[in-house]
Write an enzyme that holds these catalytic residues in place. Structure first.
Site, PDB file in Angstrom:
ATOM      1  CB  CYS A 277      -0.882   0.022   1.228  1.00 51.29           C
ATOM      2  SG  CYS A 277      -1.871  -1.440   1.420  1.00 51.29           S
TER       3      CYS A 277
ATOM      4  NE  ARG B  25       4.955   1.607  -1.213  1.00 57.85           N
ATOM      5  CZ  ARG B  25       5.669   1.505  -0.104  1.00 57.85           C
ATOM      6  NH1 ARG B  25       6.909   1.914  -0.088  1.00 57.85           N
ATOM      7  NH2 ARG B  25       5.140   1.013   0.992  1.00 57.85           N
TER       8      ARG B  25
ATOM      9  CD1 TRP C 106      -0.098  -6.052  -3.242  1.00 59.04           C
ATOM     10  CD2 TRP C 106       0.053  -6.696  -1.119  1.00 59.04           C
ATOM     11  NE1 TRP C 106       0.457  -7.310  -3.220  1.00 59.04           N
ATOM     12  CE2 TRP C 106       0.556  -7.734  -1.932  1.00 59.04           C
ATOM     13  CE3 TRP C 106       0.042  -6.879   0.272  1.00 59.04           C
ATOM     14  CZ2 TRP C 106       1.036  -8.923  -1.413  1.00 59.04           C
ATOM     15  CZ3 TRP C 106       0.516  -8.064   0.784  1.00 59.04           C
ATOM     16  CH2 TRP C 106       1.007  -9.082  -0.061  1.00 59.04           C
TER      17      TRP C 106
ATOM     18  CG  ASN D 187       0.109   2.404   3.624  1.00 59.50           C
ATOM     19  OD1 ASN D 187      -0.916   2.316   2.964  1.00 59.50           O
ATOM     20  ND2 ASN D 187       1.209   2.986   3.187  1.00 59.50           N
ATOM     21  N   GLY D 188      -0.749  -0.792   6.656  1.00 58.35           N
ATOM     22  CA  GLY D 188      -0.457  -1.602   7.844  1.00 58.35           C
ATOM     23  C   GLY D 188      -1.617  -2.525   8.156  1.00 58.35           C
TER      24      GLY D 188
ATOM     25  CD  GLU E  53      17.427 -13.340  -6.238  1.00 56.37           C
ATOM     26  OE1 GLU E  53      16.847 -13.758  -5.221  1.00 56.37           O
ATOM     27  OE2 GLU E  53      17.057 -12.321  -6.847  1.00 56.37           O
TER      28      GLU E  53
ATOM     29  CE  LYS F 103      14.129 -11.691  -8.845  1.00 50.14           C
ATOM     30  NZ  LYS F 103      14.723 -11.557  -7.566  1.00 50.14           N
TER      31      LYS F 103
ATOM     32  CD  GLU G 189      10.228 -12.179  -6.950  1.00 47.61           C
ATOM     33  OE1 GLU G 189      11.332 -12.011  -7.492  1.00 47.61           O
ATOM     34  OE2 GLU G 189       9.793 -11.440  -6.062  1.00 47.61           O
TER      35      GLU G 189
ATOM     36  CG  HIS H 169      20.343 -36.354   0.453  1.00 51.83           C
ATOM     37  ND1 HIS H 169      20.811 -37.495   1.082  1.00 51.83           N
ATOM     38  CD2 HIS H 169      21.439 -35.668   0.064  1.00 51.83           C
ATOM     39  CE1 HIS H 169      22.140 -37.469   1.099  1.00 51.83           C
ATOM     40  NE2 HIS H 169      22.540 -36.373   0.491  1.00 51.83           N
TER      41      HIS H 169
ATOM     42  CE  LYS I 205      11.636  -2.979  -5.762  1.00 45.58           C
ATOM     43  NZ  LYS I 205      12.413  -4.100  -6.285  1.00 45.58           N
TER      44      LYS I 205
HETATM   45  C1  AGP Z   1      12.550  -9.902  -4.752  1.00 44.85           C
HETATM   46  O1  AGP Z   1      12.509 -10.051  -6.110  1.00 44.85           O
HETATM   47  C2  AGP Z   1      11.326  -9.691  -4.046  1.00 44.85           C
HETATM   48  N1  AGP Z   1      10.264  -9.194  -4.743  1.00 44.85           N
HETATM   49  C3  AGP Z   1      11.240  -9.905  -2.569  1.00 44.85           C
HETATM   50  O2  AGP Z   1      11.619 -11.213  -2.299  1.00 44.85           O
HETATM   51  C4  AGP Z   1      12.069  -8.942  -1.702  1.00 44.85           C
HETATM   52  O3  AGP Z   1      13.435  -9.204  -1.877  1.00 44.85           O
HETATM   53  C5  AGP Z   1      11.662  -9.092  -0.227  1.00 44.85           C
HETATM   54  O4  AGP Z   1      10.322  -8.770  -0.093  1.00 44.85           O
HETATM   55  C6  AGP Z   1      12.511  -8.251   0.704  1.00 44.85           C
HETATM   56  O5  AGP Z   1      12.425  -6.906   0.398  1.00 44.85           O
HETATM   57  P1  AGP Z   1      13.470  -5.868   0.960  1.00 44.85           P
HETATM   58  O6  AGP Z   1      14.800  -6.200   0.361  1.00 44.85           O
HETATM   59  O7  AGP Z   1      12.964  -4.526   0.501  1.00 44.85           O
HETATM   60  O8  AGP Z   1      13.491  -5.995   2.448  1.00 44.85           O
END
Ligand code: AGP
Length: 604
Positions: free
Chosen positions: A2, A27, A75, A99-100, A480, A484, A487, A503, A599
């Site tokens: 948000c 965001r 959001w 927000n929150g 990672e 990616k 996501e 395993h 974001k």
């Molecule tokens: C990464 O591509 C993300 N969208 C997500 O995992 C992000 O890294 C995570 O939410 C942490 O965010 P920050 O680095 O702003 O704390």
């Protein structure tokens, strides 16, 4: 996640609110809305989906002369992304954005409902405005009613509220979610949940502290702390450099950000490396004194950077290092000993879970350090020391250049500590400094590789899943790479240490299982190769990324021959980012704003 904007002034309020919300778009959000109070009348518009929908709805609505307005990108947390659940939320004669999360909303809602209040939404936010109006009727002055309401809320919030009973005022409160007020020479007042919407509009800003609440009018900014004591705003100059990233010919911000990595990594290194040593002038000289252990804590991509760092700290600085996922660490009653340096890593500096662990560490009396991309963010303001990663604004929800700069900072930091503790020979530190200098050139996107990945991506749009595998620091890189892809392509992908295959996970191997194998020449090459051979023998489709040709691979993505495994790490990182990008583009997805993601995750 948000976003909030607010405005008091004589300009075109609607445009200011919409422009502000656009700056917060990156965001992530699923609906948006504004409420404007002008000449005693409220105008309220909400729309599901992208801001263009809200723009369309408000195209015939005009504002001129004095008005107060609030806006929000939502959001969804409580209730689906619908117009009714979008903010601002209405009471009888007031609107609120938030927000929150209001943790005690269910109790408050029950009491209000018993008193006959009708709720229109499924959100936790709506209780705020009804509770305020209930208190207003007790009767209390509007500010007293607002202060009482804030005292009755539990949870995390950044709140703006406007009411007809005080039509030239915006009430605000902040606890656990960021909120800023800005001013300019024209005596306008702006609110936002981060700097970006205020750049270009305001000259000076004040960052509210947790527990702050108060009101703003054209003449006054009144701030009270959690004990109700009035305090003066502490204005700081706001940068005038909008840095408002444009796509500059790239198809998506993510693509632009992948290509920018060379430049931002050069910025990250700037002033921090000389021929013989690493310098972090921003760190207190005694930060590592008496430190017996480093604990790294983060979420998502930042967690992967932290995991990479744990290998480097132990290898270079010979210091015991552990890594924690912030959302787990918060609630597992961890033992925190005072000789531990607690390090949080966050691109945004606002991630709720990570921020909370930082507060826990501070309360336990640990030394704290944040590695962050956003100056003045909540974490930077809270930690004892901060290292800024200098990646610039990252707009793509899927983090790329922020990760690259985090790893570069950690590599430098591990050598900095190694220098202090004399845990590596001087010559080795100097050798690695020469390697660090090569990182910006190493991550330059090679046109041929990008073309190959564009073509290759069409072969990877189906199947029942992806394994990304690697050893040592290539294991966090594999995690990672898988994140990616997940996501932005919505395909199932998992990262594993190569040695773990037998395993359990190898049971999934068949031609429809795609294995992306990271085979660095300078790190456990033979061992990693045998793990891939085991998968190949079970008919998994293998896509190998390596500088060394590999005949068991169905597809082979060559990287340049590098002098060291860390340079291979950075080259492979670019390959994995581009692979995810190209698969997502082929699938027709919104690369920069993938479904369900935000974001900045400012709720737990
Ligand atoms: C990464 O591509 C993300 N969208 C997500 O995992 C992000 O890294 C995570 O939410 C942490 O965010 P920050 O680095 O702003 O704390």
């Amino acid at each position: 996640m948000c976003g909030i904007v607010g405005y008091i002034g004589n300009k075109n309020t609607k445009e200011i609110l919409l422009e502000g919300l656009k700056e917060l778009e990156y965001r992530g959000y699923d609906s948006a809305g504004i409420a404007v109070l002008q000449n005693g009348t409220f105008s309220n518009y909400k729309a599901v989906g992208k801001l263009v929908n809200l723009e369309e709805k408000t195209k015939d609505f005009t504002t001129k002369d004095f008005a107060v307005g609030i806006g929000h990108t939502r959001w969804a947390t409580h209730g689906k992304p619908t117009e009714l659940n979008a903010h601002p939320h209405l009471g009888e004669s007031s609107y609120v954005v938030h927000n929150g999360i209001i943790e005690n909303y269910a109790e408050l809602k029950k009491e209000l409902t018993q008193k006959g209040v009708v709720f229109l939404s499924q959100t936790d936010t709506e209780v705020i405005v009804h509770q305020f109006e209930k208190n207003l009727k007790t009767p209390l002055e509007p500010f007293e009613a607002f202060a009482k309401t804030i005292g009755e809320l539990q949870g995390a919030y950044a709140i703006l509220l406007v009411t007809k009973s005080q039509p030239e005022t915006i009430y605000f409160a902040k606890h656990g979610s960021p909120m800023i007020v800005g001013i300019n020479a024209e005596n306008e007042k702006y609110f936002a949940s981060s700097d970006t919407p205020l750049i270009g509009q305001c000259s000076d800003v004040h960052y509210f502290e947790d527990g702050d609440y108060g009101y703003v009018t054209p003449k006054e900014i009144a701030i009270f702390d959690k004990s109700g004591i009035k305090k003066q705003p502490l204005f700081k100059k706001l940068s005038t450099n909008k840095l408002s990233a444009q796509k500059e010919g790239y198809r998506f911000f993510m693509e632009k950000e992948i290509y920018e990595q060379s430049v931002v990594l050069a910025d990250t290194l700037m002033g921090r490396i000389s021929d013989k040593e690493i310098r972090f002038d921003e760190l207190p000289h005694d930060l590592f004194e008496g430190v017996q252990e480093i604990k790294l804590c983060a979420c998502g991509t930042s967690y992967h950077a932290a995991l990479t760092a744990s290998y480097l700290f132990e290898r270079h600085a010979k210091i015991k290092t552990s890594v924690e996922i912030a959302s787990e660490f918060r609630y597992r009653e961890p033992i925190m000993s005072k000789d531990t340096l607690f390090v949080v890593i966050s691109q945004s500096g606002e991630t709720a879970d990570t921020l909370e662990t930082l507060k826990m560490a501070k309360e336990a009396g640990l030394k704290t350090l944040v590695i962050c991309n956003v100056d003045n963010s909540s974490m930077v303001r809270l930690a004892d020391a901060a290292i800024l990663t200098r990646a610039g604004i990252e707009k793509g929800v899927a983090s790329t250049k922020a990760f690259a700069t985090q790893v570069a900072v950690f590599w430098m930091l591990s050598l900095y500590v190694a220098g202090e503790r004399k845990s590596l020979p001087k010559e080795e530190i100097e050798r690695q400094i020469t390697l660090l200098r090569e990182v910006p050139a190493t991550v330059k996107v090679d046109d041929a590789t990008h073309e190959q990945l564009k073509r290759l991506s069409k072969r990877y749009l189906h199947g029942h899943g992806f394994f990304f595998i690697g050893r040592d620091v290539f294991y966090p890189l594999a995690l990672e790479g898988a994140l990616k892809l997940k996501e932005i392509s919505y395909l199932h992908a998992e990262g594993y240490p190569s040695g773990e295959m037998k395993h359990g996970p190898i049971a999934l191997a068949d031609p429809e299982l795609f294995t992306i194998a990271l085979l660095p020449q300078h790190m456990l090459y033979e061992k990693a190769k045998s793990n891939v051979e085991e998968l190949s023998a079970r008919d998994s489709t293998i896509c190998a990324v390596s500088a060394v040709a590999f005949d068991k691979a169905d597809d082979f993505i060559p990287i340049g021959v590098c002098k060291d495994y860390m340079l291979e790490f950075f080259e492979m990182m670019v390959v994995l980012q581009l692979l995810a990008l190209e698969i997502s583009i082929r699938l027709g997805n919104d690369v920069d704003m993938p479904r369900n993601l935000a974001k900045s995750v400012t709720v737990e």
